[in-house]
Design an enzyme around this catalytic site. Sequence first.
Site, short mmCIF file in Angstrom:
data_model
loop_
_atom_site.label_atom_id
_atom_site.label_comp_id
_atom_site.label_asym_id
_atom_site.label_seq_id
_atom_site.Cartn_x
_atom_site.Cartn_y
_atom_site.Cartn_z
CG ASP A 1 1.49 -16.84 12.47
OD1 ASP A 1 0.62 -16.20 11.83
OD2 ASP A 1 1.31 -17.98 12.93
CE LYS B 1 -5.99 -1.47 5.93
NZ LYS B 1 -5.13 -0.63 5.08
CD GLU C 1 -2.93 0.96 2.41
OE1 GLU C 1 -3.02 -0.09 3.06
OE2 GLU C 1 -3.60 1.98 2.68
CG HIS D 1 -4.13 6.86 0.43
ND1 HIS D 1 -4.50 5.88 -0.43
CD2 HIS D 1 -3.74 6.26 1.57
CE1 HIS D 1 -4.36 4.71 0.16
NE2 HIS D 1 -3.89 4.91 1.38
P1 NAD Z 1 10.02 -23.04 16.76
O1 NAD Z 1 9.46 -24.25 17.40
O2 NAD Z 1 10.50 -23.16 15.34
O3 NAD Z 1 11.22 -22.45 17.62
C1 NAD Z 1 11.13 -22.21 18.98
C2 NAD Z 1 12.14 -23.05 19.73
O4 NAD Z 1 13.46 -22.53 19.54
C3 NAD Z 1 11.92 -23.01 21.23
O5 NAD Z 1 10.91 -23.90 21.61
C4 NAD Z 1 13.30 -23.37 21.76
O6 NAD Z 1 13.44 -24.77 21.86
C5 NAD Z 1 14.27 -22.88 20.66
N1 NAD Z 1 15.04 -21.68 21.05
C6 NAD Z 1 16.35 -21.44 20.72
N2 NAD Z 1 16.76 -20.27 21.20
C7 NAD Z 1 15.72 -19.72 21.86
C8 NAD Z 1 15.53 -18.47 22.56
N3 NAD Z 1 16.50 -17.56 22.68
N4 NAD Z 1 14.30 -18.21 23.06
C9 NAD Z 1 13.31 -19.09 22.93
N5 NAD Z 1 13.44 -20.30 22.30
C10 NAD Z 1 14.63 -20.61 21.75
O7 NAD Z 1 9.00 -21.82 16.75
P2 NAD Z 1 7.83 -21.38 17.71
O8 NAD Z 1 8.13 -19.96 18.03
O9 NAD Z 1 7.57 -22.32 18.84
O10 NAD Z 1 6.58 -21.46 16.72
C11 NAD Z 1 6.31 -20.47 15.78
C12 NAD Z 1 5.69 -21.08 14.54
O11 NAD Z 1 4.47 -21.77 14.87
C13 NAD Z 1 5.32 -20.02 13.55
O12 NAD Z 1 5.85 -20.38 12.30
C14 NAD Z 1 3.80 -20.08 13.52
O13 NAD Z 1 3.32 -19.73 12.24
C15 NAD Z 1 3.50 -21.49 13.87
N6 NAD Z 1 2.16 -21.81 14.43
C16 NAD Z 1 1.30 -20.86 14.90
C17 NAD Z 1 0.07 -21.23 15.44
C18 NAD Z 1 -0.83 -20.18 16.01
O14 NAD Z 1 -0.44 -19.04 16.14
N7 NAD Z 1 -2.08 -20.49 16.36
C19 NAD Z 1 -0.27 -22.59 15.52
C20 NAD Z 1 0.65 -23.53 15.05
C21 NAD Z 1 1.86 -23.15 14.52
#
Ligand code: NAD
Length: 409
Positions: free
Chosen positions: A265, A249, A71, A363
């Site tokens: 996400d 928005k 946009e 805009h």
């Molecule tokens: P992930 O599992 O890929 O990574 C997180 C992991 O990284 C942690 O669990 C930990 O083991 C590790 N880690 C390493 N260094 C870290 C630090 N400094 N701090 C914290 N953890 C560290 O990712 P995630 O964040 O658990 O999940 C995000 C993904 O899940 C996104 O891609 C999202 O789109 C997806 N998702 C979202 C939903 C929802 O929002 N409803 C549902 C399902 C999946």
Amino acid sequence: MPIEQRVKIAAEKADLTPEEIEILSSGGGLPMEVADRMIENVVGTMAYPFGIAVNFRMNGRDRLVPMAIEEPSVVAAASNMARLMRDGDGIKTSTTDPVMIGQIQVLDVPDMEKALDALKDAKDALLKLANQQDPVLVRFGGGARDIEPRVLETEVGRMLVLHLLVDCRDAMGANAVNTMCETLAPVVSEITGGRVLLRIISNLADHRLARAETTIKKESLGDEKVIDDIIAAWAFADADPYRAATHNKGIMNGVIAVALAVAQDHRALESGAHAYAARNGRYTSLSRWSKNENGDLVGVLEMPMAVGIVGGATRTHPTARLALKLMGVSKANELAEVMTAVGLAQNLGALRALVQEGIQHGHMRLHARNLVVMAGAEGDLIQKAVNELVASGEIRFDKAQEIVKRLKG
Ligand code: NAD
């Protein structure tokens, strides 16, 4: 500035390597083999314009703010408002601990009081079991912190919902939280005597909040009437969901543009923001605008900000990694603060334009460029046609077609 000059300045400020500079000009920065690993049935990639908003000063530190958005006028408005905020004390930002909620739904509980007591007694054991699922997260100072049982009256009767509160540190946390909830499910079922159905993160991340606050000197806005009008415009959004939806928005124009630039996400952020805006039973403004004792304008934005800099696509997408570097962000909470500050700036930009010349003025000037391209202008002719279209005062497609046809001869 020509693009090359903008890139040069950004590269100098963020200390970019030649490889990183190359990513910026590669038409999206996502190699096919990386895209193919990210989702299913990949046949291509889709690029967005990637711009940099400037003038942002947060907690005394200057930051470049990368934004990916289709946009026009969003990057310009953010930069303009950040300049006004900078004339004051800049933007003060903060975050709560990055605590997400996992939900475990329990049906057919035979004795609710007994189940609630039993869960309370089992709290330590449940947290320990949850933390065993993610030793890395625990090592980084995060992990399961608490449980909160809730009883819901629903269309299919009473149910127990157990909230698991997890400090996700630098991760968005969905995978971490979902894994913990799935592991706890059979134990929760045994403790409560009920049947566990759903085990999933909640996107209403109301424990994981980011806040941005700014004071804009009345001189920066022209006169006090503008400030009163901005507050009246905010009060409209505060009172009316029809207006609040558009007001919010505008905030999300800023938040999501940064989210896209760092491959967050954004659906999670959108749903969390709007659910939070309706948390008191009526959908309302996410921001609040008021006047201080000097007559200056004070703006506050507080909203859930479930962002991560580890995991998800942030580490796999080369442009997202580059965007984090441009911003100088090394912690998820810093990213959350930048995004909230941009949301606040964007909100002010929209309010100010609406109470003054109207939103179309700025805009449509930028939109003129899109119109002349749609009308077939290319190369040097684009700027000539834009100038004529703007000067005509009628920024419409039919007018753009007429001008482009004439210029093409
Ligand atoms: P992930 O599992 O890929 O990574 C997180 C992991 O990284 C942690 O669990 C930990 O083991 C590790 N880690 C390493 N260094 C870290 C630090 N400094 N701090 C914290 N953890 C560290 O990712 P995630 O964040 O658990 O999940 C995000 C993904 O899940 C996104 O891609 C999202 O789109 C997806 N998702 C979202 C939903 C929802 O929002 N409803 C549902 C399902 C999946």
